[in-house]
Design a protein around this motif. Sequence first.
Motif, PDB file in Angstrom:
ATOM      1  N   UNK A 187       0.830  -1.196   0.000  1.00 24.91           N
ATOM      2  CA  UNK A 187       0.000   0.000   0.000  1.00 24.91           C
ATOM      3  C   UNK A 187       0.872   1.256   0.000  1.00 24.91           C
ATOM      4  N   UNK A 188       0.365   2.308  -0.626  1.00 20.25           N
ATOM      5  CA  UNK A 188       1.044   3.613  -0.655  1.00 20.25           C
ATOM      6  C   UNK A 188       0.032   4.660  -0.233  1.00 20.25           C
ATOM      7  N   UNK A 189       0.282   5.338   0.894  1.00 14.49           N
ATOM      8  CA  UNK A 189      -0.659   6.373   1.299  1.00 14.49           C
ATOM      9  C   UNK A 189      -0.359   7.683   0.579  1.00 14.49           C
ATOM     10  N   UNK A 204      -8.121   0.333   4.475  1.00  8.23           N
ATOM     11  CA  UNK A 204      -8.937   1.524   4.299  1.00  8.23           C
ATOM     12  C   UNK A 204      -8.071   2.756   4.072  1.00  8.23           C
ATOM     13  N   UNK A 205      -6.789   2.545   3.843  1.00  8.62           N
ATOM     14  CA  UNK A 205      -5.911   3.673   3.592  1.00  8.62           C
ATOM     15  C   UNK A 205      -5.577   4.460   4.843  1.00  8.62           C
ATOM     16  N   UNK A 206      -5.639   3.827   6.001  1.00 10.63           N
ATOM     17  CA  UNK A 206      -5.333   4.504   7.259  1.00 10.63           C
ATOM     18  C   UNK A 206      -3.851   4.357   7.588  1.00 10.63           C
ATOM     19  N   UNK A 207      -3.337   5.238   8.455  1.00  6.54           N
ATOM     20  CA  UNK A 207      -1.942   5.080   8.893  1.00  6.54           C
ATOM     21  C   UNK A 207      -1.738   3.730   9.577  1.00  6.54           C
ATOM     22  N   UNK A 261      -5.831   3.714  13.740  1.00  4.99           N
ATOM     23  CA  UNK A 261      -4.939   3.284  12.666  1.00  4.99           C
ATOM     24  C   UNK A 261      -5.311   1.862  12.270  1.00  4.99           C
ATOM     25  N   UNK A 262      -4.567   1.309  11.344  1.00  3.67           N
ATOM     26  CA  UNK A 262      -4.772  -0.078  10.947  1.00  3.67           C
ATOM     27  C   UNK A 262      -3.417  -0.775  10.854  1.00  3.67           C
ATOM     28  N   UNK A 263      -3.422  -2.077  11.078  1.00  2.60           N
ATOM     29  CA  UNK A 263      -2.200  -2.879  10.964  1.00  2.60           C
ATOM     30  C   UNK A 263      -2.529  -4.183  10.242  1.00  2.60           C
ATOM     31  N   UNK A 264      -1.491  -4.896   9.853  1.00  2.00           N
ATOM     32  CA  UNK A 264      -1.690  -6.169   9.181  1.00  2.00           C
ATOM     33  C   UNK A 264      -2.099  -7.266  10.145  1.00  2.00           C
ATOM     34  N   UNK A 265      -2.837  -8.229   9.652  1.00  2.00           N
ATOM     35  CA  UNK A 265      -3.259  -9.377  10.458  1.00  2.00           C
ATOM     36  C   UNK A 265      -2.755 -10.648   9.792  1.00  2.00           C
ATOM     37  N   UNK A 266      -2.173 -11.526  10.579  1.00  2.00           N
ATOM     38  CA  UNK A 266      -1.630 -12.774  10.035  1.00  2.00           C
ATOM     39  C   UNK A 266      -2.136 -13.966  10.832  1.00  2.00           C
ATOM     40  N   UNK A 267      -2.119 -15.125  10.172  1.00  2.00           N
ATOM     41  CA  UNK A 267      -2.403 -16.399  10.832  1.00  2.00           C
ATOM     42  C   UNK A 267      -1.467 -17.428  10.230  1.00  2.00           C
ATOM     43  N   UNK A 280       1.627 -17.247   9.906  1.00  4.47           N
ATOM     44  CA  UNK A 280       2.645 -16.603   9.106  1.00  4.47           C
ATOM     45  C   UNK A 280       2.158 -16.045   7.784  1.00  4.47           C
ATOM     46  N   UNK A 281       0.855 -16.202   7.488  1.00  3.55           N
ATOM     47  CA  UNK A 281       0.289 -15.715   6.244  1.00  3.55           C
ATOM     48  C   UNK A 281      -0.667 -14.552   6.517  1.00  3.55           C
ATOM     49  N   UNK A 282      -0.627 -13.528   5.652  1.00  2.54           N
ATOM     50  CA  UNK A 282      -1.516 -12.382   5.793  1.00  2.54           C
ATOM     51  C   UNK A 282      -2.957 -12.810   5.542  1.00  2.54           C
ATOM     52  N   UNK A 283      -3.859 -12.384   6.414  1.00  5.18           N
ATOM     53  CA  UNK A 283      -5.279 -12.714   6.251  1.00  5.18           C
ATOM     54  C   UNK A 283      -6.154 -11.467   6.190  1.00  5.18           C
ATOM     55  N   UNK A 284      -5.594 -10.280   6.376  1.00 10.19           N
ATOM     56  CA  UNK A 284      -6.410  -9.076   6.318  1.00 10.19           C
ATOM     57  C   UNK A 284      -5.757  -7.940   7.069  1.00 10.19           C
ATOM     58  N   UNK A 285      -6.582  -6.974   7.463  1.00  2.00           N
ATOM     59  CA  UNK A 285      -6.122  -5.790   8.179  1.00  2.00           C
ATOM     60  C   UNK A 285      -6.937  -5.648   9.456  1.00  2.00           C
ATOM     61  N   UNK A 286      -6.301  -5.080  10.473  1.00  4.26           N
ATOM     62  CA  UNK A 286      -6.955  -4.847  11.756  1.00  4.26           C
ATOM     63  C   UNK A 286      -7.199  -3.356  11.938  1.00  4.26           C
ATOM     64  N   UNK A 287      -8.462  -2.979  12.124  1.00  2.00           N
ATOM     65  CA  UNK A 287      -8.798  -1.605  12.477  1.00  2.00           C
ATOM     66  C   UNK A 287      -8.730  -1.466  13.989  1.00  2.00           C
ATOM     67  N   UNK A 288      -7.901  -0.538  14.463  1.00  2.00           N
ATOM     68  CA  UNK A 288      -7.727  -0.330  15.900  1.00  2.00           C
ATOM     69  C   UNK A 288      -8.721   0.730  16.369  1.00  2.00           C
ATOM     70  N   UNK A 289      -9.677   0.328  17.173  1.00  2.00           N
ATOM     71  CA  UNK A 289     -10.725   1.229  17.638  1.00  2.00           C
ATOM     72  C   UNK A 289     -10.192   2.058  18.802  1.00  2.00           C
ATOM     73  N   UNK A 290     -10.480   3.364  18.783  1.00  2.00           N
ATOM     74  CA  UNK A 290     -10.019   4.266  19.839  1.00  2.00           C
ATOM     75  C   UNK A 290     -10.655   3.884  21.168  1.00  2.00           C
ATOM     76  N   UNK A 291      -9.888   4.065  22.241  1.00  2.00           N
ATOM     77  CA  UNK A 291     -10.389   3.719  23.572  1.00  2.00           C
ATOM     78  C   UNK A 291     -11.636   4.527  23.922  1.00  2.00           C
ATOM     79  N   UNK A 292     -11.709   5.773  23.412  1.00  2.00           N
ATOM     80  CA  UNK A 292     -12.831   6.640  23.761  1.00  2.00           C
ATOM     81  C   UNK A 292     -13.995   6.523  22.771  1.00  2.00           C
TER      82      UNK A 292
END
Length: 1024
Positions: free
Chosen positions: A108-110, A552-555, A587-593, A595-607
Amino acid sequence: MTITREHGRRIFALQVSGLEYRYHSTTPPSTTSLDSNIATSIAYIDQEGISSVGAFSASIDPSGGVGQYSAISITLQIDRKGGLGDPGVIFGRCGARSASKRSQLTGDVNRVETTINVNTDFSGLSYPRLLHIGSETIRASSATSSVITATRAQGNTTAQNHNLGLEGSFVPEVVTEITTFRGRRAKLLMAHRYPDGTVSTYIEVINGFIEQSPIVETGDSISLSIVPLTALIDTELSDKINQSRLVQGYHYFDGNYGSALEYAIGLGYDTDHTPPTLFPDVSTPITANTFNIKSLSPNISSDYLADFDPSLPSGPDRDEYIGAHPRYPKLKRFIQAPFNNAGVFTTALTFDSSFDGYTVNADSSPIDSLTATEITNSGFLNVAVNRYELKQHQLGTSEVKEWPDVLNDVLASSGPSTTQGLNGGVARWRLNSDNVIRVNKLSNSPFAAKVVLWNGFNGFSNFKQHIESEFGSASPRLYTNNGTSLNFPPGIGLYYPLDIGGENDPIPTDQGDTFTEITASTEPRNGFFNLRNIARGYYQNFESKILIESSLGLPTFETAGETYDVIVKFFDRSTQTTRKQTFIVTHETGATFGGQAVGRLLHIADFNNFQGNVSFADWQGSERVLIFRGSQVVEDNAGEIMLKLLESGGGDQVNGTYDVLGIGLNISSSDIDEESFLSIGASCPYTFTNQFAGDGTNLRPTFDSLLKLMGACLVMKRDETTGRSRLSLQSLGAERSTDTSLAIESGDWLADPAPYWDIYEDIVTQIKYEFDYDIDEDSFLNEVIFNNQEAINRYGGERSKITLSLPGVSSRDFGRNAGDNFNFFLPSSSRIFNILSNPLRVWRGLIGTGPSAFLDVGSYVTVSSPHLKGYSDSYGVTNGVGMIRSINQELMSEGCEIELLTTGLSPVAWNTSAIVSFISSSTTVVVDTNAFSRSGVSDLSFFDIGDIVDYLPQGDHDNAIIGLEIQSISSNTITFTSAHGISANKGTLEPTTFANASAIHQADAYLSNASNIINTDTEAQEFS
C-alpha cells in the motif's frame, strides 16, 4: 494587454493533468503566461492540435445551489505521422495494456509516502520523469529494481491512497503513460493574440475533468468533453478502493472482550425422573465414616455414580469453597429441606460387585455430617442433580484464530474429556460443519447430561432464574484451584456469532435473553441442537479491533490526537433493516495467521462510544457487511463544511488547510476561493454537526440545501488577477453597484438582437426544512414547513415548495418545540420569501465575448439600455444591477448571451470600520490591516481622503470623538486634518452621522428610526 479587449484573435490551450504534451489551437506562442514546466526539470511540450472548441454554457437557480454547467467539447486533429505527441496516439491509448512499461505495487502507498515498492525493474529508464498511478501523476527522481523514489501529486493532479484490495485481487499499477483519461483533471485556457503578435495573459475558461473517454470521429479527429469541478459534487461520495468487508473464516481475539467461551454443564434425572438414589445397607456395620450403600435398581454397575468425584470441593464446612461442587457426591437424606446442608461428606466411593453397591468412606468432622444413627435411619440417600458448573475457555489473546474452528480447537484442548477433576465435566460438545452442536455424555451412568448456552448477559440471567425456580439450584459458578467465580460481566464472553434461538424466538440483540439446554441421555449418549445461524465473520461490540479484508488507507501507527471515522453498513436481523454505525479508529495494521496475511486490523479508539454501537456480522443468507471511511464535522459553519468536503481526500492537509476528513472530493485548495466560503459561511447563523458516509452518498442535495440556507450559489469564478477558474461562493440578492464585475453600457450590447426584458416566475411560497438526521435509519426524524400565506393567496392558493434537507442541523442545538423551530428557521425563510415569492424582472441580451471573459453565473453587472424595463412602467434602465442567471459564451466565434435577474431591492452592506491599534501622534493613528475584511483586503481601502469619521472608544461608545476629517492615508496610517484627541487604542473608526458622511458611506448600512427613515427623509434600505 488584457483578454477583455475586443480586438484580437482568441487562441486556446489544453492542459490535461499529468500530461506533458500541451495542445494549442495555433502555433504555440513563443512567450506566454503559461507554466513552462509540468514538474521540476520536466518541461511541457507545446504543439498545435486543437481544431475547435464548443461554447461555454451555465445557469443557476435563483434560490441558491450549485451552478449547472454544460460540458465544453474540444476537438483535436489526428495526424498519423505526428509522432508520439499526436492526439491520436496520446488519447487513443486504451487501458493499462497500452502502457509501454508498467508494474504492480507490492504494498500500500498512502497519500504522503514518497517511496513506492513495485515488482518490476524501472531502473533502466531516464530520470527525472513522470509516472502515473490511478489518476495521480508522480515525478520519479530515481528507481532501483524494486523501489521508485518520487514527488507526489504532480502536473495538477491530487495525491491519492493506492491500496491493494480484496486480498490482492486488484492491485494498483505504475505506468509510464496515461492510459485512462475519463475522470482525469483538465483545463481549457484562453488568450487573445493581437495583430502585433503579442499574447494576453491566459485565463482558465474551464477547470474541471474529462467526463468520458475520448471519442474518435471519422479517424482524423478526436473529441474530449470537459466539465468543471462543480460536476464532482454530483459524483457519489465514496472511496471505492478504501472500502472493505469482514474477513470470513477468521477472527481476531483481543484477550479482553468476546475472547472467552462460557457455558454451563449439569447432570439431570434418569429416565424415571429420579436423581441418584441409594439406601444404607443395614445388614452391614454402619459408622459415620464407613458404610455400604445399595441401589433399588438391580444389577447396577460402577457407572451408576461415575459422574461424581469425591475429590472435588465439598463446601465451606471442609474446604472454604462457597458451596459443594455440582459433581461432588454429597449424600443427603431423601426427605430434607433444600436449605438443610446436613449430609455425608464423601471422601471415597468404591464399587463392590459382590453386593452391587458402593462402600462409602466419609469425613465425619464437619458439623453438618450425618451420624451413624442418622445414616441408619435415613431410609434413602441421594445426590442432588440439576446443579450446574460454569466452564470458561480463553479463545485467544491478541491473535487471529480460524473461525469457527477455534471453538472445537479450544474445546478439545481445554474442555472436559472425563468426569473427574476440576477440568472435567459430565459432557463435552463440539460444533459440526453443518451448524449442528453435538453433545456427548462422558459416562455410562443412567443420568442425563446437559450443556447450556446463552446469547447474552440477559440470557444467562434467565437461565439462572430458571434453575433457581425449577430446582432450587444456586447460580452456576466456575470452580478452580483458587476458589469459585461467577459468570462473565457483559461483553467478556463470546455470544454474538452463535444464534442459538429457536424458530419462533426473536432475533437476539447485544442484550440477548435466550438460553438453550442441550441434553444427552444414556441411550444414545449424545444430543444435538441445530443452530439457527452462525456468523461467517463478525465483530462483537466492545472488541478493540475489527478484522477486515483490505486496507482503508489509514496510517499503520497511532498518532496522538489523530482519529478517523469508519462507518459500518450492515443488515440488522433484529429489525430486518440495513443500518449504519460509526466507529472512531486510530490506525490499521496487518493481520496474520500461521505466518500468512489474512487481512487488516482496524484499531478502535479507547474513547469510541461503544454504548452507541452494536455487534454486526456476515450472517449466512444475508447481505455482507460493508466497511468504509466516513467523515464527521462538528459545529462547523456551512462554509467550513463545504471546504472540508471539497478539499478532503484522506486528511493530513495534503490538499490544504481543510483537507482533514477521511473522504471528500480531493480538490486542491489552489482550485478553491477559500475566502469566499469563509466570508459567506460566517454570515450564516447556523452551525452543523453531521456524518458523511463513503458508501455512495451524493453531495448535491447537501450542498444545494446549505447554499439555499445561506442564500448563495457555488460557481466556477474566474479570477481577474490570476486568470484561474476556482470554485467560489457568490451571494444572491446582493445587488450593490460597488460589487459588480462589469458595467454594460447602452453601446456595449450587440445590435442584433437588441436587449429585451421578460418576467421570471419560478416562485416559492412554501419551504420545508428537514433536520435531525439519523444515520442508522438513513432518514430525517423531524421537519417544519413555512408558508407565505400572502403569496399563496395572491396566486390563488398555489403552493410552490422547495425542500431543504439539512442533515447537520439538530434540534438539540435550538430546542424541540414549535416556537424554537420557528425562531431558528425564520431568518432564512424571510430572505427566500422576500426574493422568490414575487415574479422577478429578467433582462436578456448579447455582449461581446471579450468583455464577458471574466463573467460567470452568479456575477453581478451594471446595465444600461433604453430597451429594458425595471419594475416601473416606463422603458429605460440606467445603471441597473442584475445577477447573471444563465450565460452562453461563444469561444471561437463572437457573442455572449446573458440572462440577468434583478430584484430591485438594492440592499446595503455593513458599513466601514477600522480598529485603531497604535496612536503615533496627535494627528495620526495606525489601524489593523483587515480586522473586518477578508484576507488580502485592507480595512482602509473603504476609507478615502475627505471622509468624516467618528472614533468610538472600546466599551465606551457614549463618549465618541466625532467629526474627524481624513487628510491622508498611507499604508495602515491615517492622518487627520487636526488633532484627533484619541487617548486609547482598540476603539473603532466609523463613518459619522448619515447627514455628514461621504456619499460612498451613505450607500451602506445606517440604522433607521421607528418610521423607517434615515436622517430626515431617506427611506431605510434592506440589509443584504
